[in-house]
Design an enzyme around this catalytic site. Structure first.
Site, PDB file in Angstrom:
ATOM      1  N   ASP A 160      56.741 -72.774 -72.487  1.00  0.00           N
ATOM      2  CA  ASP A 160      55.358 -72.977 -72.041  1.00  0.00           C
ATOM      3  C   ASP A 160      54.896 -74.416 -72.249  1.00  0.00           C
ATOM      4  O   ASP A 160      53.867 -74.819 -71.727  1.00  0.00           O
ATOM      5  CB  ASP A 160      54.413 -72.085 -72.849  1.00  0.00           C
ATOM      6  CG  ASP A 160      54.215 -72.627 -74.244  1.00  0.00           C
ATOM      7  OD1 ASP A 160      55.221 -72.741 -74.984  1.00  0.00           O
ATOM      8  OD2 ASP A 160      53.084 -72.995 -74.581  1.00  0.00           O
ATOM      9  N   LEU A 170      14.159 -85.912 -51.959  1.00  0.00           N
ATOM     10  CA  LEU A 170      14.327 -86.503 -50.624  1.00  0.00           C
ATOM     11  C   LEU A 170      13.091 -87.260 -50.166  1.00  0.00           C
ATOM     12  O   LEU A 170      13.188 -88.166 -49.348  1.00  0.00           O
ATOM     13  CB  LEU A 170      14.645 -85.396 -49.607  1.00  0.00           C
ATOM     14  CG  LEU A 170      15.938 -84.625 -49.840  1.00  0.00           C
ATOM     15  CD1 LEU A 170      16.130 -83.570 -48.771  1.00  0.00           C
ATOM     16  CD2 LEU A 170      17.131 -85.574 -49.852  1.00  0.00           C
ATOM     17  N   ASP A 172      56.739 -70.614 -79.736  1.00  0.00           N
ATOM     18  CA  ASP A 172      55.270 -70.531 -79.656  1.00  0.00           C
ATOM     19  C   ASP A 172      54.800 -70.578 -78.207  1.00  0.00           C
ATOM     20  O   ASP A 172      55.211 -71.442 -77.434  1.00  0.00           O
ATOM     21  CB  ASP A 172      54.636 -71.699 -80.423  1.00  0.00           C
ATOM     22  CG  ASP A 172      54.818 -71.551 -81.912  1.00  0.00           C
ATOM     23  OD1 ASP A 172      54.145 -70.719 -82.511  1.00  0.00           O
ATOM     24  OD2 ASP A 172      55.674 -72.287 -82.470  1.00  0.00           O
ATOM     25  N   ASP A 219      61.906 -70.431 -75.687  1.00  0.00           N
ATOM     26  CA  ASP A 219      61.024 -71.194 -76.572  1.00  0.00           C
ATOM     27  C   ASP A 219      60.308 -70.175 -77.465  1.00  0.00           C
ATOM     28  O   ASP A 219      60.330 -68.967 -77.192  1.00  0.00           O
ATOM     29  CB  ASP A 219      60.034 -71.976 -75.682  1.00  0.00           C
ATOM     30  CG  ASP A 219      58.876 -72.537 -76.468  1.00  0.00           C
ATOM     31  OD1 ASP A 219      59.132 -73.153 -77.519  1.00  0.00           O
ATOM     32  OD2 ASP A 219      57.713 -72.352 -76.050  1.00  0.00           O
TER      33      ASP A 219
HETATM   34  C1  GDG Z   1      15.843 -79.367 -53.518  1.00  0.00           C
HETATM   35  C2  GDG Z   1      15.910 -80.095 -54.853  1.00  0.00           C
HETATM   36  C3  GDG Z   1      16.842 -82.076 -53.662  1.00  0.00           C
HETATM   37  C4  GDG Z   1       8.280 -80.263 -47.342  1.00  0.00           C
HETATM   38  N1  GDG Z   1       7.079 -79.933 -46.899  1.00  0.00           N
HETATM   39  C5  GDG Z   1       6.913 -80.461 -45.685  1.00  0.00           C
HETATM   40  C6  GDG Z   1       8.069 -81.142 -45.397  1.00  0.00           C
HETATM   41  N2  GDG Z   1       8.900 -81.015 -46.440  1.00  0.00           N
HETATM   42  C7  GDG Z   1      10.246 -81.580 -46.599  1.00  0.00           C
HETATM   43  C8  GDG Z   1      10.224 -83.018 -47.039  1.00  0.00           C
HETATM   44  C9  GDG Z   1      11.574 -83.128 -47.740  1.00  0.00           C
HETATM   45  C10 GDG Z   1      11.741 -81.765 -48.334  1.00  0.00           C
HETATM   46  O1  GDG Z   1      10.869 -80.895 -47.678  1.00  0.00           O
HETATM   47  C11 GDG Z   1      11.469 -81.744 -49.834  1.00  0.00           C
HETATM   48  O2  GDG Z   1      12.616 -82.180 -50.442  1.00  0.00           O
HETATM   49  P1  GDG Z   1      12.788 -82.539 -51.977  1.00  0.00           P
HETATM   50  O3  GDG Z   1      14.105 -83.138 -52.167  1.00  0.00           O
HETATM   51  O4  GDG Z   1      11.728 -83.472 -52.349  1.00  0.00           O
HETATM   52  O5  GDG Z   1      12.554 -81.209 -52.812  1.00  0.00           O
HETATM   53  P2  GDG Z   1      13.091 -79.649 -52.928  1.00  0.00           P
HETATM   54  O6  GDG Z   1      12.559 -78.810 -51.851  1.00  0.00           O
HETATM   55  O7  GDG Z   1      12.722 -79.241 -54.279  1.00  0.00           O
HETATM   56  O8  GDG Z   1      14.670 -79.648 -52.746  1.00  0.00           O
HETATM   57  C12 GDG Z   1      15.770 -81.572 -54.625  1.00  0.00           C
HETATM   58  C13 GDG Z   1      16.864 -81.230 -52.410  1.00  0.00           C
HETATM   59  O9  GDG Z   1      16.955 -79.856 -52.710  1.00  0.00           O
HETATM   60  C14 GDG Z   1      18.018 -81.623 -51.497  1.00  0.00           C
HETATM   61  O10 GDG Z   1      19.233 -81.507 -52.127  1.00  0.00           O
HETATM   62  O11 GDG Z   1      16.556 -83.402 -53.310  1.00  0.00           O
HETATM   63  O12 GDG Z   1      15.871 -82.257 -55.836  1.00  0.00           O
HETATM   64  O13 GDG Z   1      14.895 -79.613 -55.721  1.00  0.00           O
HETATM   65  O14 GDG Z   1      12.585 -83.330 -46.831  1.00  0.00           O
HETATM   66  O15 GDG Z   1      10.115 -83.844 -45.963  1.00  0.00           O
HETATM   67  N3  GDG Z   1       8.207 -81.785 -44.228  1.00  0.00           N
HETATM   68  C15 GDG Z   1       7.186 -81.721 -43.348  1.00  0.00           C
HETATM   69  N4  GDG Z   1       6.053 -81.088 -43.614  1.00  0.00           N
HETATM   70  C16 GDG Z   1       5.862 -80.441 -44.741  1.00  0.00           C
HETATM   71  O16 GDG Z   1       4.820 -79.873 -44.963  1.00  0.00           O
HETATM   72  N5  GDG Z   1       7.340 -82.316 -42.190  1.00  0.00           N
END
Ligand code: GDG
Length: 761
Positions: free
Chosen positions: A695, A391, A515, A513
């Site tokens: 079947d 994300l 089989d 049937d």
């Molecule tokens: C799993 C999958 C998939 C984190 N620390 C802070 C903060 N965050 C927020 C970020 C972002 C999220 O956490 C991290 O998201 P990611 O997608 O990069 O990673 P995972 O936590 O591993 O998530 C991943 C996700 O699920 C969704 O399906 O994309 O692949 O592994 O949103 O912003 N935000 C703030 N401060 C922090 O210190 N404000």
């Protein structure tokens, strides 16, 4: 919003963790949102839903998850948590350690991210995983109704869908996996019972969602190869229930980031960063501490960039933020030490009194500061070695309100499938990383704007709300499809109805049937012979003067003669090409031309040669290619090719037709089928009890010609023209046993009960 919620009474989100925890600031309990991708996405969704909802939203969205806090504590803390009902799942420390720390994070996480050597195989982990699922189940059971959507998230809860399905067969269940689903070669490293348990667990859902199509296909392949289920492009079915498996790339709350980036607060933060940077160009990354995020490779790539392009010294700064996560685990602590050391070494090598090439921070970042960093950075370097989606790269783009930044993105992140306009790189190739940074810094404004503009447009359109709406709409669609393709399983009441009609009838006909109906399928057709019990049952059926029994099979005459020749029943061989009345000779329904085989046989031979385990069966009037024993995936590809090829041949020869049977393709003379054969018996219209059991797809011809009073039974839980379905072949034997049971011998308890009910009426 209403469109999202309109099809369901409530949405019950189930995830490992609740989105908040409570920390005391002074004496005041304060709600803190947990970090992580899933929480970010789902909180955004819940927030949006709650702000759009007119009344009592907490009645509409229920979130079940683990927490150190109690339901009462959340209620007391109020604020955001009151927007939805938060139901904590209490997991004792020992179980949680083995379940969450162990099976989930020490086993599934590394394996599914292609780090099998980090995966710890431990029986007690699995036992704790099962135990924990039951704790979640208990909370779900307390609140869920069939009108709710139960939406289960992620790898910590893969067995929960099936457990819910068992206690609530009609529940609407969605499952979404936020991490990659690995290729079969990696998945199969897992113990077979665990593999089966996890796949069956997930298949309890109606809709199984992944971030990208690759993961969906890997999952279906695992289902086909581990469980042996038939799978289509995006579907499979479990006991007659269609399960859809598809890609739903998760989005972000684009508007929230975009608006925040333009806000005064963030602009002030940006000014601060700008002053500190003193005209240096900012390269940025932020990730949770995790070996999948590729920190070390990224640092190696950045070091190579400094080495290869000295012209950027003192002109760029790489701000690498690592968010503390799981750092109570030894391997994470080791990785942290390695990162610390490498950053120290690179800075030691290149820093000057006025410049540090890497600004490394190990801490969480407040939202406004994060947005300011996303917004001000010129280059984001997001290079996980594996990531379900990621994300961060999307959030970076959402904050690039001037379209000026460049995204360097690992092709191993799920997001790469969507964001083709980013600079996609292999994160382990230091030259590629170094060159990409250099190129990004040199990219013309026009190209930057073009690339970022396209990325932003996509993220704006398919944001987290569209993602959720899309997912939920698909749940509704699959439920409708299930309704259309619903099978009616013969239960005890229906069975009693059949038995009662049988006993009340004066003249009966029973089509059976062979089989898959009278005998289970076997690897080798020669070995699928009737048991003594089956023979006795048919003998008893035939012995009743009110009965005519017709064994209607695709088998050859010799085989039927060998096993049933002594019984006073009618035999139909080769799907109706040959018919034999008791004590009569076989009658052939078509001419004896077999010349057509010379052109078909070589085709089937070719497929046989290329598909180990498959074989050709030659009958008088047909050639059959059996692929039951072939590897399922290869066979399914070959079957499609063969169908095409045979279709071409048949279109030039009207004497021939093709039949799709159970793991067999049969090519035969046209002009007869099981229905045609059955019609001859049905010319006599005085039967007042008709029963047909089969079947196979070829039995559909039989079901089609029977009058509406007939009881038609399909073995297997797939849609059919038959009125009812039987779960397995053994149910046939039970039914036949009940039909031929002497009326004077004690009836099964239920039948007795039914009879007394009938008498009372
Ligand atoms: C799993 C999958 C998939 C984190 N620390 C802070 C903060 N965050 C927020 C970020 C972002 C999220 O956490 C991290 O998201 P990611 O997608 O990069 O990673 P995972 O936590 O591993 O998530 C991943 C996700 O699920 C969704 O399906 O994309 O692949 O592994 O949103 O912003 N935000 C703030 N401060 C922090 O210190 N404000």
């Amino acid at each position: 919003m209403n469109t999202i919620l309109k099809n369901f009474k409530r949405i019950i989100i189930v995830s490992y963790r609740l989105p908040f925890h409570i920390e005391k600031q002074g004496d005041i309990p304060t709600l803190i949102q947990n970090s992580g991708g899933l929480v970010s996405a789902m909180s955004a969704l819940s927030e949006k839903l709650s702000s759009d909802m007119d009344s009592s939203l907490s009645e509409k969205i229920i979130w079940i998850g683990n927490s150190e806090n109690t339901e009462e504590e959340f209620r007391a803390a109020g604020g955001d948590s009151s927007k939805y009902s938060l139901i904590p799942v209490e997991i004792d420390e020992t179980t949680n350690k083995l379940y969450y720390g162990g099976f989930s994070n020490d086993f599934i996480w590394p394996l599914f991210h292609y780090f099998p050597n980090y995966a710890v195989f431990n029986e007690s982990y699995f036992d704790a995983y099962v135990k924990a699922q039951k704790l979640f189940l208990e909370q779900v059971r307390k609140v869920a109704t069939p009108d709710d959507l139960i939406w289960i998230h992620d790898y910590q809860l893969m067995m929960l869908p099936e457990m819910i399905r068992e206690i609530m067969p009609d529940a609407t269940i969605g499952f979404f996996l936020h991490i990659p689903f690995p290729s079969f070669e990696t998945f199969r490293m897992m113990n077979r019972p665990w593999r089966e348990a996890l796949l069956n667990g997930i298949l309890g859902a109606d809709l199984v969602g992944f971030h990208i199509n690759d993961y969906a296909q890997y999952f279906l392949r695992a289902v086909s190869r581990t469980l042996g289920y038939d799978v289509g492009l995006n579907v499979t079915s479990v006991e007659g229930r269609v399960v859809r498996v598809d890609a739903f790339p998760i989005g972000i709350d684009f508007k929230k980031f975009d608006e925040a980036a333009r806000s005064k607060k963030v602009q002030n933060e940006i000014k601060l960063i700008k002053t500190n940077l003193d005209n240096k160009r900012l390269i940025f990354s932020i990730d949770r501490l995790d070996y999948t995020k590729g920190f070390l490779n990224r640092l190696v790539g950045y070091e190579h960039f400094l080495e290869k392009f000295p012209e950027w010294h003192e002109k760029t700064v790489f701000n690498m933020i690592v968010i503390p996560s799981r750092d109570n685990i030894g391997s994470y602590q080791d990785m942290k030490k390695e990162i610390d050391a490498m950053v120290g070494r690179i800075n030691g090598k290149y820093a000057t009194i006025a410049w540090r090439p890497i600004v490394y921070q190990y801490r969480s970042v407040p939202f406004d500061e994060l947005v300011a960093l996303y917004s001000f950075s010129e280059v984001a370097i997001i290079t996980p070695l594996r990531d379900g989606m990621n994300l961060v790269c999307k959030e970076f783009a959402a904050c690039q309100t001037k379209n000026a930044g460049v995204l360097i993105l690992s092709e191993m992140a799920g997001a790469a499938a969507e964001l083709g306009e980013a600079m996609l790189i292999n994160p382990t190739d230091k030259t590629e990383v170094a060159n990409a940074i250099n190129r990004a810094l040199l990219l013309s404004v026009k190209e930057r704007e073009l690339r970022m503009g396209l990325i932003r447009k996509r993220l704006q359109t398919y944001d987290v709300f569209s993602w959720a709406t899309d997912y939920m709409n698909n749940v509704t669609l699959i439920k409708k499809e299930q309704d259309v393709r619903k099978v009616v399983i013969m239960d005890k009441t229906i069975e009693m109805d059949i038995i009662t009609s049988y006993h009340n009838a004066k003249k009966r006909i029973v089509f059976l049937d062979y089989d898959g109906t009278l005998v289970p399928y076997s690897r080798f057709p020669e070995l699928a012979i009737p048991s003594d019990k089956t023979i006795r049952q048919i003998e008893r059926l035939a012995a009743d003067s009110k009965n005519q029994v017709v064994l209607i099979s695709g088998r050859e005459r010799n085989f039927l003669d060998e096993h049933f020749g002594n019984l006073t029943i009618h035999l139909v061989a080769e799907h109706g090409a040959f018919v034999k009345f008791p004590s009569h000779k076989w009658v052939c329904e078509i001419d004896s031309d077999q010349n057509w085989k010379t052109s078909i046989f070589p085709i089937l031979q070719r497929y046989s040669d290329h598909c180990a385990g498959s074989f050709i069966e030659e009958k008088t009037t047909s050639l059959a290619w059996h692929y039951r024993n072939a590897e399922a995936e290869l066979a399914s590809a070959k079957v499609n090719q063969l169908r095409e090829e045979l279709r071409d041949v048949i279109s030039n020869d009207t004497r021939l037709c093709m039949m799709d049977g159970n793991k067999v393709i049969e090519i035969r003379r046209a002009g007869y089928d099981k229905g045609f054969a059955a019609s001859k018996f049905l010319k006599d219209s005085s039967f007042d009890f008709l029963l047909a059991i089969g079947d196979d797809k070829t039995d559909e011809d039989l079901f089609r010609v029977l009058p509406s009073i007939a009881y038609t039974l399909k073995v297997g839980l797939v849609p059919s023209l038959a009125k009812y379905n039987l779960r397995t072949q053994t149910d046939v034997s039970v039914l036949l046993g009940d039909l031929v049971r002497d009326e004077n011998t004690p009836l099964p308890l239920l039948r007795k009960l039914m009879n007394s009910v009938i008498e009372m009426m």
